[in-house]
Design a protein around this motif. Structure first.
Motif, PDB file in Angstrom:
ATOM      1  N   MET A 333       0.830  -1.212   0.000  1.00 32.43           N
ATOM      2  CA  MET A 333       0.000   0.000   0.000  1.00 32.43           C
ATOM      3  C   MET A 333       0.862   1.258   0.000  1.00 32.43           C
ATOM      4  SD  MET A 333      -2.833  -1.537  -0.116  1.00 32.43           S
ATOM      5  CE  MET A 333      -3.643  -3.073   0.339  1.00 32.43           C
ATOM      6  N   THR A 334       1.900   1.255   0.816  1.00 35.69           N
ATOM      7  CA  THR A 334       2.769   2.430   0.856  1.00 35.69           C
ATOM      8  C   THR A 334       3.613   2.538  -0.413  1.00 35.69           C
ATOM      9  OG1 THR A 334       4.455   1.184   2.088  1.00 35.69           O
ATOM     10  CG2 THR A 334       2.864   2.435   3.368  1.00 35.69           C
ATOM     11  N   THR A 335       3.928   1.407  -1.018  1.00 32.63           N
ATOM     12  CA  THR A 335       4.668   1.427  -2.283  1.00 32.63           C
ATOM     13  C   THR A 335       3.833   2.110  -3.368  1.00 32.63           C
ATOM     14  OG1 THR A 335       5.874  -0.599  -1.749  1.00 32.63           O
ATOM     15  CG2 THR A 335       5.749   0.020  -4.071  1.00 32.63           C
ATOM     16  N   VAL A 336       2.570   1.718  -3.481  1.00 33.99           N
ATOM     17  CA  VAL A 336       1.691   2.346  -4.469  1.00 33.99           C
ATOM     18  C   VAL A 336       1.558   3.838  -4.182  1.00 33.99           C
ATOM     19  CG1 VAL A 336      -0.649   2.444  -5.394  1.00 33.99           C
ATOM     20  CG2 VAL A 336       0.403   0.231  -4.915  1.00 33.99           C
ATOM     21  N   GLY A 337       1.297   4.168  -2.928  1.00 33.17           N
ATOM     22  CA  GLY A 337       1.080   5.564  -2.583  1.00 33.17           C
ATOM     23  C   GLY A 337       2.280   6.444  -2.855  1.00 33.17           C
ATOM     24  N   SER A 338       3.452   5.989  -2.464  1.00 31.49           N
ATOM     25  CA  SER A 338       4.652   6.819  -2.603  1.00 31.49           C
ATOM     26  C   SER A 338       5.136   6.896  -4.047  1.00 31.49           C
ATOM     27  CB  SER A 338       5.766   6.276  -1.705  1.00 31.49           C
ATOM     28  OG  SER A 338       6.097   4.939  -2.055  1.00 31.49           O
ATOM     29  N   LEU A 340       3.105   5.926  -7.054  1.00 35.77           N
ATOM     30  CA  LEU A 340       2.101   6.185  -8.081  1.00 35.77           C
ATOM     31  C   LEU A 340       1.070   7.227  -7.665  1.00 35.77           C
ATOM     32  CD1 LEU A 340       1.392   2.522  -9.291  1.00 35.77           C
ATOM     33  CD2 LEU A 340       3.041   4.170 -10.196  1.00 35.77           C
ATOM     34  N   GLY A 341       1.009   7.545  -6.381  1.00 39.32           N
ATOM     35  CA  GLY A 341       0.015   8.498  -5.894  1.00 39.32           C
ATOM     36  C   GLY A 341      -0.914   7.846  -4.891  1.00 39.32           C
ATOM     37  N   TRP A 342      -1.212   8.559  -3.819  1.00 35.94           N
ATOM     38  CA  TRP A 342      -1.981   7.960  -2.718  1.00 35.94           C
ATOM     39  C   TRP A 342      -3.420   7.650  -3.105  1.00 35.94           C
ATOM     40  CZ3 TRP A 342       0.425   5.763   1.090  1.00 35.94           C
ATOM     41  CH2 TRP A 342       1.741   6.158   1.367  1.00 35.94           C
ATOM     42  N   ALA A 343      -3.956   8.351  -4.081  1.00 34.27           N
ATOM     43  CA  ALA A 343      -5.325   8.054  -4.522  1.00 34.27           C
ATOM     44  C   ALA A 343      -5.420   6.694  -5.195  1.00 34.27           C
ATOM     45  CB  ALA A 343      -5.817   9.138  -5.476  1.00 34.27           C
ATOM     46  N   ARG A 344      -4.280   6.159  -5.634  1.00 34.85           N
ATOM     47  CA  ARG A 344      -4.300   4.895  -6.372  1.00 34.85           C
ATOM     48  C   ARG A 344      -4.067   3.675  -5.481  1.00 34.85           C
ATOM     49  NH1 ARG A 344      -0.957   6.660 -11.732  1.00 34.85           N
ATOM     50  NH2 ARG A 344      -0.923   4.412 -12.172  1.00 34.85           N
ATOM     51  N   VAL A 345      -3.986   3.877  -4.181  1.00 30.53           N
ATOM     52  CA  VAL A 345      -3.835   2.751  -3.247  1.00 30.53           C
ATOM     53  C   VAL A 345      -5.083   1.866  -3.320  1.00 30.53           C
ATOM     54  CG1 VAL A 345      -3.726   2.136  -0.801  1.00 30.53           C
ATOM     55  CG2 VAL A 345      -2.283   3.975  -1.696  1.00 30.53           C
ATOM     56  N   GLN A 355      -5.035   4.022   8.180  1.00 30.39           N
ATOM     57  CA  GLN A 355      -4.244   4.654   9.237  1.00 30.39           C
ATOM     58  C   GLN A 355      -2.958   5.263   8.686  1.00 30.39           C
ATOM     59  OE1 GLN A 355      -5.696   4.820  12.224  1.00 30.39           O
ATOM     60  NE2 GLN A 355      -7.383   3.664  11.279  1.00 30.39           N
ATOM     61  N   ILE A 356      -2.658   5.058   7.427  1.00 29.65           N
ATOM     62  CA  ILE A 356      -1.480   5.677   6.819  1.00 29.65           C
ATOM     63  C   ILE A 356      -1.756   7.170   6.684  1.00 29.65           C
ATOM     64  CG2 ILE A 356       0.033   5.736   4.796  1.00 29.65           C
ATOM     65  CD1 ILE A 356      -0.883   2.848   4.194  1.00 29.65           C
ATOM     66  N   PRO A 357      -0.958   8.042   7.294  1.00 26.24           N
ATOM     67  CA  PRO A 357      -1.285   9.479   7.314  1.00 26.24           C
ATOM     68  C   PRO A 357      -1.552  10.078   5.938  1.00 26.24           C
ATOM     69  CG  PRO A 357       0.510   9.013   8.816  1.00 26.24           C
ATOM     70  CD  PRO A 357       0.257   7.744   8.057  1.00 26.24           C
ATOM     71  N   GLN A 358      -0.711   9.737   4.972  1.00 32.05           N
ATOM     72  CA  GLN A 358      -0.886  10.319   3.636  1.00 32.05           C
ATOM     73  C   GLN A 358      -2.186   9.839   2.990  1.00 32.05           C
ATOM     74  OE1 GLN A 358       1.766   8.682   4.831  1.00 32.05           O
ATOM     75  NE2 GLN A 358       3.693   9.363   3.866  1.00 32.05           N
ATOM     76  N   TYR A 359      -2.496   8.553   3.176  1.00 32.16           N
ATOM     77  CA  TYR A 359      -3.727   8.031   2.585  1.00 32.16           C
ATOM     78  C   TYR A 359      -4.942   8.551   3.339  1.00 32.16           C
ATOM     79  CZ  TYR A 359      -7.174   4.905   0.538  1.00 32.16           C
ATOM     80  OH  TYR A 359      -8.287   4.417  -0.105  1.00 32.16           O
TER      81      TYR A 359
END
Length: 441
Positions: A333-338, A340-345, A355-359
């Protein structure tokens, strides 16, 4: 815990097939996967997996949703052995586990540090379990809700109810429909396929008081409740829906909504990965979310997961698990967010994702709506009247793949205006009666 882990590791070793572990050659894995946006992201990122696992070669067989269902089912049911990993749903998983077609993944999960199977959303985890074992690992989970353009709703002087009914939604679609400016009032799937048009339509049927079968397995597709629901759906999409509705599925609706061509869209909660991604959506940040519309039931959202399973015929189970673990763990999940963008998780599978702050920051408009919809979904009690089957947007029996496909073709023909709703349901009733007879014997 140490004893349990040791036991699980022992199980893994004992069930490993020839050529799986070590040796001089590499392992070739064939992965059958659905061609949805989140899965395409996984394929893009998979080079990171192969970099860490140079002895594993990945071959992806990427298929449209309807085609994927048919080909994967045919392969697994006939024990064809083409695939080491198959993307399946909560429709197939319990049935195939009962048939012995899938590998129990619980020992693998237990032996994998930090995988944490208990982190999966409970309703999703239970939906891919059979007799206490998980037979597929959820990649993303979803219910359904109504997405709407807040700016267009406000401009029209409308207010979205906190818990809308279908008649309210249709009335709003009529006012928001603006074909002269290239905007449809609502997007609703019409593409044939039991996982396409029938997914949203079945929730409408359920909440209107309809059902596929009564408790004695008598087909109910010509009942007044089903007829009212289907007529409503067809009328709404014909009058206020997207152009070419009879050939529009999830992919077509997500494109049209993202490009600002639709004011409202009722569909899978997983849509957020695309429509809230500024790189792919012109309307990101302008969207509101409401629960699945209802009529007679308190809730009507579906429950679904795309998940990864290992067919029992695979000779590369350990290597297959290594890839499944990579694609469905918390770190992914953090790999996708960091990258490709957090909206794409991938949404809706793991509680920790929220619970991931950015997501959590980017998902604030839809996180609670997504989780609430999934909590409210009840596969065991999907309808207003009792039924002998489980499933919200499907009937969990083996025959439903064929039955649902046949009925969906009738519905699509009605949406296209080629036949009436009465004609579509009369033919559908005959299909369903044939299936029901086998359960009445």
């Amino acid at each position: 815990m140490a004893v349990a882990a040791a036991t699980a590791l022992s199980l893994l070793t004992s069930c490993a097939g020839a050529g799986e572990l070590g040796g001089s050659g590499s392992t070739n894995l064939t992965v059958a996967i659905v061609a949805n946006p989140q899965m395409k992201d996984a394929i893009q990122l998979s080079k990171q997996f192969t970099a860490d696992h140079p002895d594993i070669n990945l071959r992806f067989v990427t298929l449209p949703e309807n085609e994927a269902r048919a080909k994967i089912t045919a392969s697994v049911a006939t024990q064809g052995g083409e695939y080491d990993i198959a993307m399946i749903s909560n429709y197939e998983t319990p049935q195939w586990a009962q048939n012995g077609w899938l590998t129990n993944l619980t020992p693998y999960m237990s032996a994998s540090p930090d995988y944490d199977a208990n982190d999966f959303v409970p309703s999703i985890r239970d939906s891919v379990s059979y007799q206490g074992g998980m037979y597929a690992a959820p990649f993303y989970g979803e219910s359904s809700f109504l997405a709407y353009r807040k700016d267009l709703v406000a401009k029209a002087g409308l207010t979205m109810p906190a818990h809308p009914t279908w008649p309210q939604v249709a009335a709003m679609a009529a006012k928001l429909n603006d074909p002269s400016h290239g905007v449809s009032g609502i997007c609703l799937r019409g593409l044939p396929g039991w996982g396409e048009v029938l997914a949203p339509l079945d929730t409408v049927i359920n909440t209107y008081g309809g059902r596929w079968f009564d408790q004695k397995w008598n087909a109910q597709l010509t009942s007044p409740e089903v007829k009212q629901a289907v007529q409503f759906y067809v009328n709404t999409v014909q009058k206020y829906g997207e152009p070419g509705a009879a050939i529009s599925g999830f992919s077509e609706c997500v494109t049209q909504f993202s490009q600002g061509q639709v004011a409202m869209w009722y569909d899978a909660t997983s849509m957020v990965s695309t429509i809230e991604d500024p790189a792919n959506s012109k309307v990101a940040g302008k969207i509101g979310y409401a629960p699945a519309p209802v009529v007679k039931t308190p809730a009507s959202g579906w429950l679904y997961t795309w998940a990864l399973g290992i067919p029992s015929t695979s000779k590369n189970k350990e290597a297959a698990w290594q890839f499944i673990q990579w694609m469905t763990n918390k770190k992914y999940m953090t790999t996708v967010g960091s990258q490709l963008g957090w909206a794409r998780v991938p949404p809706g599978s793991r509680l920790s994702t929220y619970q991931i702050p950015q997501y959590a920051a980017i998902a604030k408009p839809y996180a609670e709506a997504t989780l609430s919809a999934m909590r409210a979904a009840d596969q065991a009690h999907p309808t207003a009247e009792p039924v002998p089957y489980q499933g919200i947007q499907f009937v969990r029996i083996p025959e439903f793949q064929d039955l649902g496909t046949r009925v969906s073709q009738q519905i699509a023909a009605a949406i296209a205006g080629n036949i009436t709703v009465d004609q579509a349901l009369q033919q559908s009733q005959q299909y369903a009666e044939t299936v029901g007879e086998t359960y009445r014997q």
